[in-house]
Design an enzyme around this catalytic site. Structure first.
Site, mmCIF file in Angstrom:
data_model
loop_
_atom_site.group_PDB
_atom_site.id
_atom_site.type_symbol
_atom_site.label_atom_id
_atom_site.label_comp_id
_atom_site.label_asym_id
_atom_site.label_seq_id
_atom_site.Cartn_x
_atom_site.Cartn_y
_atom_site.Cartn_z
ATOM 1 N N GLY A 270 0.832 -1.208 0.000
ATOM 2 C CA GLY A 270 0.000 0.000 0.000
ATOM 3 C C GLY A 270 0.864 1.255 0.000
ATOM 4 N N HIS A 271 1.870 1.265 0.894
ATOM 5 C CA HIS A 271 2.796 2.407 0.929
ATOM 6 C C HIS A 271 3.552 2.531 -0.394
ATOM 7 C CE1 HIS A 271 2.795 1.405 5.392
ATOM 8 N NE2 HIS A 271 2.464 2.688 5.396
ATOM 9 N N LYS B 175 -7.448 4.480 2.793
ATOM 10 C CA LYS B 175 -7.860 3.602 3.899
ATOM 11 C C LYS B 175 -8.106 4.431 5.157
ATOM 12 C CE LYS B 175 -4.928 1.054 6.238
ATOM 13 N NZ LYS B 175 -5.081 1.298 7.714
ATOM 14 N N SER C 154 -2.303 -2.938 5.851
ATOM 15 C CA SER C 154 -2.004 -2.082 6.995
ATOM 16 C C SER C 154 -0.762 -2.628 7.668
ATOM 17 C CB SER C 154 -3.175 -2.128 7.984
ATOM 18 O OG SER C 154 -2.778 -1.582 9.225
#
Length: 282
Positions: free
Chosen positions: A35-36, A148, A184
């Protein structure tokens, strides 16, 4: 790739590189995942200079145990970033960011009194403190945040407006694991069994999108909570359907706004958040 823990070195390196063009910035708390990396890739694509900060910010944790448990994986973070094309990693100590206590108190009005704000008092004040400081250190043209953390994004936009910071906030889509679980850093704290069961959160949210035409807002909220709570690994802290701008509860589907369903769920001891946008055609 240039790694530094000091503001002085960061700014000196930046003044060299800035001549090349725009600066993109991704503030993170480390324990990086795909995600990052998607945020970094977008920043690399859209800017000539990209800075990633890695800093577990103590002022946004209202629970000391949560702060201590938060995963810290600098070496593997650096390996992941090596392949992205970002030029600067800023990984400061708390002393560097807060040479003295930050006593600023922000007022985000109704944005901070619901959902995360209600259950994590002081959290968004800490987020605003650290992000405003990081923006001041880096002075980016664009900063990238994942959807998110939907409420956090609304808070950051409001903070930028209040402080008149000249930066474009770029929203990036949620990246999910194969199971649908929103990526996450906290997922690293889940056992294999918990991780498998946590996929029920996104499954339920997607199903809720399909059911939106058949149930009232209130009934759908109750249905989501009951459905997730049926799983013995999961306990819902809240599920709210809110308008995407003010984050205030929506009473019915006819309300003239984009509606977002936001959820926080405990999977064992690990607190996970997710959200889904309801696209309703009247």
């Amino acid at each position: 790739m240039f790694l530094t823990g000091t503001i002085e070195e960061l700014q000196s390196k930046l003044s060299e590189l800035k001549k090349a063009g725009t600066v993109g910035f991704i503030p993170t708390m480390g324990a990086l995942h795909a995600g990052h990396i998607s945020l970094v890739s977008q920043a690399v694509y859209e800017n000539q200079v990209v800075v990633v900060s890695i800093f577990v910010n103590p002022t946004q944790f209202n629970d000391k145990n949560d702060l201590e448990r938060y995963p810290r994986t600098l070496e593997s973070d650096l390996q992941l970033l090596e392949k992205t094309g970002c030029q600067i990693i800023f990984a400061p100590t708390a002393k560097e960011v807060y040479p003295e206590p930050d006593t600023r108190k922000f007022n985000f009005g109704p944005l901070e009194t619901v959902m995360e704000g209600k259950y994590r008092p002081g959290h968004f004040n800490g987020v605003a403190q650290v992000v405003s400081k990081l923006f001041d250190f880096v002075k980016p043209d664009r900063a990238y945040f994942g959807l998110k953390d939907f409420q956090q994004l609304a808070i950051i936009k409001e903070m930028v407006k209040q402080l008149k910071i000249d930066v474009e906030i770029v929203e990036c889509p949620i990246v999910r694991e194969k199971s649908g679980l929103a990526m996450s850093s906290r997922n690293e704290l889940l056992t294999t069994e918990e991780r498998k069961n946590a996929a029920v959160i996104s499954e339920t949210l997607y199903k809720a999108k399909e059911l939106a035409r058949q149930k009232s807002v209130n009934d759908l909220e109750n249905w989501v909570v009951e459905t997730i709570n049926k799983n013995p690994f999961l306990t819902v802290e809240y599920f709210k359907i809110v308008d995407s701008q003010q984050l205030q509860p929506v009473k019915n589907w006819d309300a003239d706004c984009t509606k977002v369903g936001c959820v926080a769920v405990f999977c064992g001891k690990v607190r996970l958040i997710d959200n889904v946008v309801f696209k309703l055609n009247h």
